[in-house]
Design a protein around this motif. Structure first.
Motif, PDB file in Angstrom:
ATOM      1  N   GLN A  33       0.836  -1.130   0.072  1.00  0.00           N
ATOM      2  CA  GLN A  33      -0.153  -0.009  -0.046  1.00  0.00           C
ATOM      3  C   GLN A  33       0.737   1.234  -0.058  1.00  0.00           C
ATOM      4  OE1 GLN A  33      -3.326  -0.243  -0.637  1.00  0.00           O
ATOM      5  NE2 GLN A  33      -2.618  -2.312  -1.081  1.00  0.00           N
ATOM      6  N   THR A  36       1.035   3.132  -3.216  1.00  0.00           N
ATOM      7  CA  THR A  36      -0.053   3.454  -3.908  1.00  0.00           C
ATOM      8  C   THR A  36       0.071   4.867  -4.668  1.00  0.00           C
ATOM      9  OG1 THR A  36      -1.460   2.575  -2.303  1.00  0.00           O
ATOM     10  CG2 THR A  36      -2.548   4.316  -3.581  1.00  0.00           C
ATOM     11  N   ILE A  40      -0.936   4.477  -8.714  1.00  0.00           N
ATOM     12  CA  ILE A  40      -2.258   4.937  -9.274  1.00  0.00           C
ATOM     13  C   ILE A  40      -2.146   6.139  -9.942  1.00  0.00           C
ATOM     14  CG2 ILE A  40      -4.677   5.584  -8.175  1.00  0.00           C
ATOM     15  CD1 ILE A  40      -4.094   2.675  -7.861  1.00  0.00           C
ATOM     16  N   ASN A  65      -4.277   1.556 -12.276  1.00  0.00           N
ATOM     17  CA  ASN A  65      -3.173   0.928 -11.217  1.00  0.00           C
ATOM     18  C   ASN A  65      -2.119   0.353 -12.165  1.00  0.00           C
ATOM     19  OD1 ASN A  65      -1.815  -0.489  -9.348  1.00  0.00           O
ATOM     20  ND2 ASN A  65      -3.545  -1.734  -8.719  1.00  0.00           N
ATOM     21  N   HIS A  71      -4.627  -2.549  -5.192  1.00  0.00           N
ATOM     22  CA  HIS A  71      -4.676  -1.605  -4.162  1.00  0.00           C
ATOM     23  C   HIS A  71      -6.363  -1.380  -4.174  1.00  0.00           C
ATOM     24  CE1 HIS A  71      -0.637  -0.190  -4.095  1.00  0.00           C
ATOM     25  NE2 HIS A  71      -0.656  -0.165  -5.511  1.00  0.00           N
ATOM     26  N   LEU A  73      -9.326   1.151  -2.904  1.00  0.00           N
ATOM     27  CA  LEU A  73      -9.950   2.527  -2.823  1.00  0.00           C
ATOM     28  C   LEU A  73     -10.918   2.201  -1.592  1.00  0.00           C
ATOM     29  CD1 LEU A  73     -10.216   5.353  -4.044  1.00  0.00           C
ATOM     30  CD2 LEU A  73     -12.075   4.493  -5.199  1.00  0.00           C
ATOM     31  N   PHE A 142      -7.279   5.686  -0.121  1.00  0.00           N
ATOM     32  CA  PHE A 142      -6.764   4.352  -0.341  1.00  0.00           C
ATOM     33  C   PHE A 142      -6.519   3.793   0.982  1.00  0.00           C
ATOM     34  CE2 PHE A 142      -5.901   6.572  -4.097  1.00  0.00           C
ATOM     35  CZ  PHE A 142      -6.545   5.952  -5.296  1.00  0.00           C
ATOM     36  N   THR A 147      -3.569   9.256  -0.064  1.00  0.00           N
ATOM     37  CA  THR A 147      -4.897   9.810  -0.500  1.00  0.00           C
ATOM     38  C   THR A 147      -4.183  10.373  -1.847  1.00  0.00           C
ATOM     39  OG1 THR A 147      -4.207  12.055   0.502  1.00  0.00           O
ATOM     40  CG2 THR A 147      -6.014  10.620   1.689  1.00  0.00           C
TER      41      THR A 147
END
Length: 165
Positions: A33, A36, A40, A65, A71, A73, A142, A147
């Protein structure tokens, strides 16, 4: 079955499969994570005024992604919208459809499109910052705490006046 319905069904199945995989192999916030922010990409973001007299607008976007990990949301928010939730143009609105963006699995190396006529965001009770040509910020939250603040360009209502040939 239409192409549109097939794409939506595929989206739901992919999200369910990715969510199941994520639950089976828990994601480590410090590892998967943490990426991210790099993995993203949210683009083609716009929000169209649908019913200005009722302060309803629809948000459209593409989310990618680009990473090797799933990941998740965990939500969307905006100070410009009193309520911000998911909606599908051609399906009945339920609590399941409304909360789509609060538990959406984003499979690795996948692009998901949320266009007019399909799943998209609905902003209700918006404030006076929603004027055509302006931008509002929608924050994507996320799992793991990351964020992404995304500018959505405000589009005017579609011209629904009938024209006579």
């Amino acid at each position: 079955m239409t192409r549109h319905a097939l794409l939506i069904g595929l989206l739901v199945l992919m999200s369910q499969a990715a969510l199941s995989a994520a639950r089976a192999a828990p994601l480590a916030p410090d590892d998967d994570q943490a990426a991210t922010g790099q993995d993203i990409v949210i683009r083609d973001a716009s929000i169209q005024l649908l019913r200005p007299e009722r302060r309803i607008a629809a948000g459209y976007f593409t989310i990618e992604n680009r990473g090797k990990s799933v990941h998740l949301l965990a939500g969307v928010s905006s100070t410009a919208c009193h309520n911000l939730f998911a909606h599908h143009t051609e399906q009945e609105s339920t609590s399941d459809t409304a909360t789509l963006f609060s538990h959406l699995a984003l499979p690795a190396e996948t692009t998901l499109v949320f266009p007019p006529g399909g799943y998209h965001l609905i902003c209700t009770g918006y404030d006076d910052s929603l004027h055509p040509g302006q931008q509002i910020t929608i924050t994507f939250h996320f799992m793991g705490g990351a964020t992404r603040n995304v500018p959505f360009t405000v589009q005017p209502p579609a011209n629904t006046e009938e024209t006579t040939p």
